[in-house]
Design a protein around this motif. Structure first.
Motif, PDB file in Angstrom:
ATOM      1  N   GLN A  79      92.808 -28.555  -5.929  1.00  0.00           N
ATOM      2  CA  GLN A  79      92.731 -29.342  -7.168  1.00  0.00           C
ATOM      3  C   GLN A  79      92.506 -30.826  -6.855  1.00  0.00           C
ATOM      4  N   ILE A  80      93.196 -31.322  -5.851  1.00  0.00           N
ATOM      5  CA  ILE A  80      93.026 -32.739  -5.472  1.00  0.00           C
ATOM      6  C   ILE A  80      91.604 -32.982  -4.989  1.00  0.00           C
ATOM      7  N   GLN A  81      91.063 -32.073  -4.188  1.00  0.00           N
ATOM      8  CA  GLN A  81      89.690 -32.236  -3.714  1.00  0.00           C
ATOM      9  C   GLN A  81      88.702 -32.201  -4.880  1.00  0.00           C
ATOM     10  N   ALA A  82      88.946 -31.321  -5.835  1.00  0.00           N
ATOM     11  CA  ALA A  82      88.062 -31.261  -7.008  1.00  0.00           C
ATOM     12  C   ALA A  82      88.171 -32.552  -7.816  1.00  0.00           C
ATOM     13  N   ASP A  83      89.401 -33.062  -7.989  1.00  0.00           N
ATOM     14  CA  ASP A  83      89.587 -34.319  -8.722  1.00  0.00           C
ATOM     15  C   ASP A  83      88.909 -35.481  -7.999  1.00  0.00           C
ATOM     16  N   MET A  84      89.044 -35.505  -6.657  1.00  0.00           N
ATOM     17  CA  MET A  84      88.412 -36.587  -5.889  1.00  0.00           C
ATOM     18  C   MET A  84      86.882 -36.516  -6.024  1.00  0.00           C
ATOM     19  N   ALA A  85      86.335 -35.314  -5.958  1.00  0.00           N
ATOM     20  CA  ALA A  85      84.881 -35.155  -6.101  1.00  0.00           C
ATOM     21  C   ALA A  85      84.439 -35.598  -7.491  1.00  0.00           C
ATOM     22  N   ARG A  86      85.231 -35.228  -8.517  1.00  0.00           N
ATOM     23  CA  ARG A  86      84.898 -35.627  -9.884  1.00  0.00           C
ATOM     24  C   ARG A  86      84.961 -37.153 -10.022  1.00  0.00           C
ATOM     25  N   LEU A  87      85.977 -37.782  -9.462  1.00  0.00           N
ATOM     26  CA  LEU A  87      86.097 -39.242  -9.539  1.00  0.00           C
ATOM     27  C   LEU A  87      84.965 -39.936  -8.779  1.00  0.00           C
ATOM     28  N   GLU A  88      84.614 -39.399  -7.622  1.00  0.00           N
ATOM     29  CA  GLU A  88      83.489 -39.978  -6.871  1.00  0.00           C
ATOM     30  C   GLU A  88      82.195 -39.892  -7.678  1.00  0.00           C
TER      31      GLU A  88
END
Length: 121
Positions: free
Chosen positions: A82-91
């Protein structure tokens, strides 16, 4: 005939003395030894039972710990994903925002040091 009576009386007295000696041996030496061996057998049985119970409890704890550990590992994997998905979305959101700024002819030239300086009280 009187000799025969004395022989019979002597035999009976000898038999009684033999029974008394055997009874004395059993009460002084035999029974305590048998009782001690029986108690030792009971002690060993009780110790074995206690160790088996302790082993079963430890096995149950180990199984529970494995389940909890696996559950936490699954939760950690899900949280990491979930954190990786959130980071990708924020990027992606940052890249989109910078692209809109470039289209408008504006730029955000703040770097991490500038942002840290602005956050200081």
């Amino acid at each position: 005939m009187t000799k025969d009576i004395y022989v019979v009386i002597g035999g009976v007295i000898g038999l009684l003395i033999g029974v008394m000696l055997m009874n004395g041996y059993n009460s002084v030496i035999g029974h305590p030894r048998v009782a001690a061996e029986a108690r030792m057998g009971y002690v060993l049985t009780a110790e074995r039972s206690a160790l088996e119970t302790k082993l079963a409890l430890e096995e149950k704890r180990r199984i529970t710990a494995e389940r909890v550990s696996a559950d936490h590992a699954n939760k950690l994997a899900a949280a990491t994903k979930q954190i990786q998905a959130d980071m990708a979305r924020l990027e992606q959101e940052n890249a989109d925002y910078e692209a809109r700024l470039n289209e408008a002819g504006r730029r955000c030239e703040l770097d991490a040091d500038d942002i840290n300086w602005l956050r200081k009280p």
